[in-house]
Design an enzyme around this catalytic site. Structure first.
Site, PDB file in Angstrom:
ATOM      1  N   GLN A 255       0.831  -1.210   0.000  1.00 24.15           N
ATOM      2  CA  GLN A 255       0.000   0.000   0.000  1.00 24.15           C
ATOM      3  C   GLN A 255       0.858   1.249   0.000  1.00 24.15           C
ATOM      4  O   GLN A 255       0.508   2.255  -0.633  1.00 24.15           O
ATOM      5  CB  GLN A 255      -0.917   0.005   1.224  1.00 24.15           C
ATOM      6  CG  GLN A 255      -2.049  -0.986   1.133  1.00 24.15           C
ATOM      7  CD  GLN A 255      -2.892  -0.784  -0.109  1.00 24.15           C
ATOM      8  OE1 GLN A 255      -3.511   0.255  -0.299  1.00 24.15           O
ATOM      9  NE2 GLN A 255      -2.921  -1.772  -0.970  1.00 24.15           N
ATOM     10  N   HIS A 258       1.761   2.956  -3.299  1.00 22.51           N
ATOM     11  CA  HIS A 258       0.732   3.638  -4.085  1.00 22.51           C
ATOM     12  C   HIS A 258       1.028   5.128  -4.211  1.00 22.51           C
ATOM     13  O   HIS A 258       0.902   5.709  -5.281  1.00 22.51           O
ATOM     14  CB  HIS A 258      -0.644   3.461  -3.447  1.00 22.51           C
ATOM     15  CG  HIS A 258      -1.405   2.284  -3.976  1.00 22.51           C
ATOM     16  ND1 HIS A 258      -1.837   2.208  -5.280  1.00 22.51           N
ATOM     17  CD2 HIS A 258      -1.822   1.142  -3.379  1.00 22.51           C
ATOM     18  CE1 HIS A 258      -2.482   1.068  -5.460  1.00 22.51           C
ATOM     19  NE2 HIS A 258      -2.477   0.401  -4.325  1.00 22.51           N
ATOM     20  N   GLU A 322      -9.798   1.404   4.698  1.00 30.12           N
ATOM     21  CA  GLU A 322     -10.208   0.952   3.366  1.00 30.12           C
ATOM     22  C   GLU A 322      -9.980  -0.557   3.251  1.00 30.12           C
ATOM     23  O   GLU A 322     -10.878  -1.311   2.866  1.00 30.12           O
ATOM     24  CB  GLU A 322      -9.386   1.689   2.311  1.00 30.12           C
ATOM     25  CG  GLU A 322      -9.657   1.216   0.887  1.00 30.12           C
ATOM     26  CD  GLU A 322      -8.657   1.775  -0.109  1.00 30.12           C
ATOM     27  OE1 GLU A 322      -8.958   1.733  -1.315  1.00 30.12           O
ATOM     28  OE2 GLU A 322      -7.573   2.237   0.308  1.00 30.12           O
ATOM     29  N   HIS A 323      -8.760  -0.998   3.553  1.00 25.77           N
ATOM     30  CA  HIS A 323      -8.418  -2.417   3.563  1.00 25.77           C
ATOM     31  C   HIS A 323      -8.033  -2.807   4.980  1.00 25.77           C
ATOM     32  O   HIS A 323      -7.305  -2.074   5.652  1.00 25.77           O
ATOM     33  CB  HIS A 323      -7.213  -2.717   2.660  1.00 25.77           C
ATOM     34  CG  HIS A 323      -7.349  -2.233   1.257  1.00 25.77           C
ATOM     35  ND1 HIS A 323      -6.785  -1.040   0.825  1.00 25.77           N
ATOM     36  CD2 HIS A 323      -7.976  -2.772   0.183  1.00 25.77           C
ATOM     37  CE1 HIS A 323      -7.050  -0.878  -0.461  1.00 25.77           C
ATOM     38  NE2 HIS A 323      -7.776  -1.902  -0.868  1.00 25.77           N
ATOM     39  N   ASP A 356      -6.901  -6.737  -4.758  1.00 21.50           N
ATOM     40  CA  ASP A 356      -6.626  -5.648  -5.706  1.00 21.50           C
ATOM     41  C   ASP A 356      -6.764  -6.110  -7.147  1.00 21.50           C
ATOM     42  O   ASP A 356      -7.119  -5.334  -8.026  1.00 21.50           O
ATOM     43  CB  ASP A 356      -5.197  -5.117  -5.501  1.00 21.50           C
ATOM     44  CG  ASP A 356      -5.160  -3.900  -4.598  1.00 21.50           C
ATOM     45  OD1 ASP A 356      -6.231  -3.405  -4.227  1.00 21.50           O
ATOM     46  OD2 ASP A 356      -4.047  -3.454  -4.261  1.00 21.50           O
ATOM     47  N   HIS A 415     -55.159  14.673  -0.994  1.00 23.37           N
ATOM     48  CA  HIS A 415     -54.667  13.302  -0.877  1.00 23.37           C
ATOM     49  C   HIS A 415     -55.816  12.366  -0.475  1.00 23.37           C
ATOM     50  O   HIS A 415     -55.971  11.272  -1.036  1.00 23.37           O
ATOM     51  CB  HIS A 415     -53.557  13.217   0.185  1.00 23.37           C
ATOM     52  CG  HIS A 415     -52.208  13.691  -0.287  1.00 23.37           C
ATOM     53  ND1 HIS A 415     -51.975  14.975  -0.684  1.00 23.37           N
ATOM     54  CD2 HIS A 415     -51.024  13.020  -0.417  1.00 23.37           C
ATOM     55  CE1 HIS A 415     -50.701  15.101  -1.033  1.00 23.37           C
ATOM     56  NE2 HIS A 415     -50.098  13.916  -0.876  1.00 23.37           N
TER      57      HIS A 415
END
Length: 428
Positions: A255, A258, A322-323, A356, A415
């Protein structure tokens, strides 16, 4: 990585704060880009591409010849790998289809929901220093399964003004209808507003840096649908003394490479493991082509020392990663206690990189704590649910009086009348 002890005596959100771009001009910059594209269309896109990507393009849309040529540049091995991943992702997402269930709520009153594909979707694919063709699979496949009629893709050019052939090949493989050479916030603006070349879409998908994420959030405020806040990547790992330090180091680095604005977090009850992981990182990072990026990310990342795995779970759920990788004894039992995460990877032989690329789950996930409220991309992301109802005459006789009483109580006489006039006819 910074080691944090006694985290429950501190402000967890502050201690695990995500990295941010050190600029006070992010919002104003994005606002300016959005306005330029909205006003000047293709002209603005070409100018902004020259400004940010340092390339001068003559055309934004890829030609059929360029798409065909890309296939010739992909090795047979990579094609086979993409094919395997495609098959697994299709299996997982196809299983998410729902059958239409008609529910009779009252005798003569039937209600149901029907999934209808979003007609036009836009996919943003990061492609700067690391062309993420895998994201094309993750977004293009569910779009095709859902039945979206128009699927457009925007991705930034490389230094020569080209798109990585793997992105082009994969896009063609999964049925993307149009491919455009434009990236960054300007690509989000193009799909949100439409230009002379790029069509306006109903919903925009895809991860990106903080500029892309901010652009998505801003156009969302204007009424354009987006998948989620999906910014810089992040991973948290819950581990104990049984974990292999080399495995943990590899997962953290996967990670960290990235981007410098990514974040990795190790949560463990073992001080010895932290030290062993640090040593393994030093050995592994030296061999990485993107080692400088990984090192910068690691400098902002954390190792949290807790008393036990129950505390680790609390830290993780508070962080909402996230992960999340769970690499400890009793990993499956630990996973049952996770309430806030984008995607969970259970056991020592389940690296996050499998998700991934090729296990089948989607890797477009909520970041920056958004996993506390958002889900990752799925087949549901590409459809809208329309509710239907049908009432027979006898059904209205059963239900009508209830509606009349409620409408009158809210002083909405029209109504009530919409029901009463029908009941009067039925009762004659």
């Amino acid at each position: 990585m910074q080691v944090i002890e006694n985290i429950f005596s501190k402000d967890i959100s502050k201690e695990l704060k995500r990295p941010e771009l050190t600029t006070d001009f992010l919002e104003s910059t994005i606002k300016n880009i959005l306005q330029r594209v909205k006003t000047s269309g293709d002209e603005a896109l070409l100018s902004l591409t020259e400004q940010f990507d340092k390339v001068k393009l003559s055309s934004l849309k890829l030609s059929d010849i360029e798409i065909q040529n890309a296939e010739q540049q992909i090795s047979p091995e990579l094609k086979r790998a993409i094919g395997v991943a495609k098959e697994n992702i299709e299996k997982f997402h196809s299983a998410q289809k729902r059958s239409t269930a008609v529910i009779e709520t009252t005798t003569g009153v039937s209600c149901w929901r029907k999934s209808v594909a979003i007609e036009k979707v836009g996919l943003y694919i990061p492609g700067g220093s690391a062309p993420l063709f895998s994201t094309v699979l993750m977004l293009g496949i569910p779009a095709k399964i859902a039945g979206c009629k128009q699927v457009v893709l925007c991705t930034p050019p490389d230094k020569s003004g080209k798109i990585d052939p793997a992105i082009i090949y994969t896009a063609s493989l999964v049925g993307v209808t149009d491919i455009y050479t434009v990236g960054g916030a300007q690509a989000i603006a193009a799909m949100a507003y439409g230009t002379e070349t790029i069509p306006k879409v109903n919903k925009i998908f895809g991860p990106g840096n903080q500029y892309v994420t901010k652009a998505k959030q801003m156009i969302n405020l204007e009424g354009v649908a987006i998948d989620m806040p999906a910014g810089p990547s992040e991973v948290a790992i819950i581990a104990d003394e049984t974990a292999n330090p080399a495995f943990i180091a590899a997962d953290l680095l996967s990670q960290a490479e990235h981007g410098a604005d990514s974040q990795v977090v190790l949560i463990t009850n073992s001080k010895e493991l932290i030290q062993n992981v640090f040593e393994a990182i030093e050995k592994q990072v030296a061999e990485l082509p993107r080692k400088e990026i990984a090192k910068e990310c690691l400098s902002q990342s954390k190792a949290v020392l807790v008393n036990d795995i129950d505390e680790a779970i609390k830290v993780s759920n508070s962080y909402a990663p996230e992960h999340l990788i769970i690499n400890c004894s009793g990993a499956e039992a630990v996973a049952e206690k996770i309430t806030q995460a984008g995607s969970v990877f259970i056991g020592e032989y389940t690296p996050e990189s499998a998700g991934d690329y090729a296990s089948g789950t989607n890797h477009t996930l909520p970041t920056n704590g958004a996993a506390s409220a958002y889900s990752g991309v799925s087949l549901d992301s590409f459809v809208k649910e329309i509710t239907f109802q049908k009432i027979t005459g006898s059904g209205l006789l059963n239900l009508g009086p209830t509606v009349e009483i409620m409408a009158e109580a809210e002083q909405l006489v029209a109504h009530k009348n919409a029901v009463s006039i029908r009941l009067n006819e039925l009762q004659q």
